[in-house]
Each structure stands twice: as C-alpha cells, then as structure tokens.
Scaffold this active site. Structure first.
Site, short mmCIF file in Angstrom:
data_model
loop_
_atom_site.label_atom_id
_atom_site.label_comp_id
_atom_site.label_asym_id
_atom_site.label_seq_id
_atom_site.Cartn_x
_atom_site.Cartn_y
_atom_site.Cartn_z
N ALA A 80 0.84 -1.21 0.00
CA ALA A 80 0.00 0.00 0.00
C ALA A 80 0.87 1.25 0.00
CB ALA A 80 -0.93 0.01 1.21
N ASP A 81 0.32 2.32 -0.55
CA ASP A 81 1.02 3.60 -0.54
C ASP A 81 -0.02 4.72 -0.46
OD1 ASP A 81 3.94 4.73 -1.09
OD2 ASP A 81 2.51 6.06 -2.08
#
Length: 211
Positions: A80-81
């Site tokens: 995730a970012d």
C-alpha cells in the site's frame, strides 16, 4: 492454510489489519520508489504494486533456494502507498520540519484529497499468480491553522512519517473539520475496499487463513 504478508512497516496499516481480525506477518519492502505516472490514483497504485511485487519476489526466491525449509502454501502479499494531493501537487512524507511546515501551510484552511493505492499479489501453492490493484480517494477539509498552531504540531514529531505531514488519527484530529469518504483510507489502508475487491475476485480474506 494461506499466509498473508503486509509489505509495509507502517504501524497504522498493521493496526488496521489487526482491527479487522486478520492474521499476518510484516515484511516491509526496501527498494526505492520509482514514479512514472502523473495522476495521483495512478501514482499510488504504481508504488503499491512495486512494494507488493518486491516482497512477493523475495519470498518466492527464498522458497526456491530453501525448498527444504518451506511448506507449500497459498501466499497473499499486501502492498500500500498513501499520498496527499492538492490542486495537482503531490505531498508525500516531509523530508524535515521545514518541509512539514510548507505542506501544512498549503493544506491549512483548504480541502485536499488523500489517495491510497493497494496492490495484492496472490500466489497459490500450485504456482498460479495474480495481482489485484486499486486506489481509494477521500476528501479532507482541514480548518485554518495559524503559524503557532502549525509549529506546535510539528514540534510533537507526529508529521515526520506521514503523507501530507499530518495524522488524522493523532493530534491533528482537532484541525480536521470534515471528511468525505473512508476514514481508514486517510489513516493508510482502506480495509473495507480491500475486503470488497478481494471478494469481487472470488477471495474470502478470512477463509484464506483457515487450515
């Protein structure tokens, strides 16, 4: 039993997965981030994919080298970012206090968007591999902060490791007037969307962990 790996060192993402009752291990990606996209939603998907693929490849390579130590099983790697976007400008984590001040001064009294990209690499024990990638957006209305308030908040140290230099779940909560969208997305992992997208692909997140 399937193994779930979180390809992130973020304590917020770890807490969100724990909150929904998911059993997992943490193996943060360590490679550098390479951005080739321009739109915020494409950038976060690109970066999340890089993290998930790096960790999945590392685990696969280790398994090939040490087959005697590995038990064949299904594998799910979650990357995730998160970024903050305001009128075409992208805000990641601040490089120092001066950068945090710059970001907060620009966000103060305005509405900005928070994007989190999620990439899930799924590998079956039989060798089949696939990737599920999506991005979620939440709009955040931040009330105006004066100079003293910005500097006081920066002095807490909280902005240093957060996109946009603030944590909605922390001390900055007093400066958030309104959000439109998923709160958890701003924290760092839209778990409702994660469950929804996995289910859409025919994957039950909880059944994955059952023996």
């Amino acid at each position: 039993m399937g193994q779930i790996i979180l390809a992130s060192a973020s304590p917020r993402r770890r807490e969100l997965l724990e909150q929904i009752g998911v059993s997992f291990e943490v193996c943060p990606a360590k490679g550098g981030e390479v951005i080739t996209k321009e739109k915020p939603e494409d950038i976060v998907k690109e970066l999340a994919g890089q993290k998930a693929r790096e960790v999945a490849a590392m685990i696969t390579a280790y398994g090939e080298r040490h087959a005697e130590l590995m038990t064949p099983q299904d594998l799910m790697v979650i990357g995730a970012d998160t970024i903050v976007a305001l009128e075409g400008r992208i805000f990641g984590k601040p490089t120092d206090d001066a950068d945090a001040y710059r970001m907060l001064s620009m966000l103060s009294g305005r509405t900005h968007a928070v994007y989190t990209g999620v990439s899930v690499i799924v590998s079956s024990a039989a060798g089949r591999t696939g990737e599920i990638c999506f991005a979620e957006r939440t709009d955040v209305v931040m009330r105006e902060m004066d100079d003293a308030e910005i500097r006081r908040y920066i002095a807490t140290g909280e902005p240093s490791d957060k996109a946009g230099a603030y944590g909605i779940q922390g001390k900055c909560a007093i400066y958030i007037d309104k959000i439109v969208g998923d709160y958890n997305n701003v924290v760092g992992l839209p778990v409702a969307a994660l469950y929804r997208e996995l289910k859409r692909a025919g994957i039950d997140l909880y059944a994955w962990q059952e023996p």
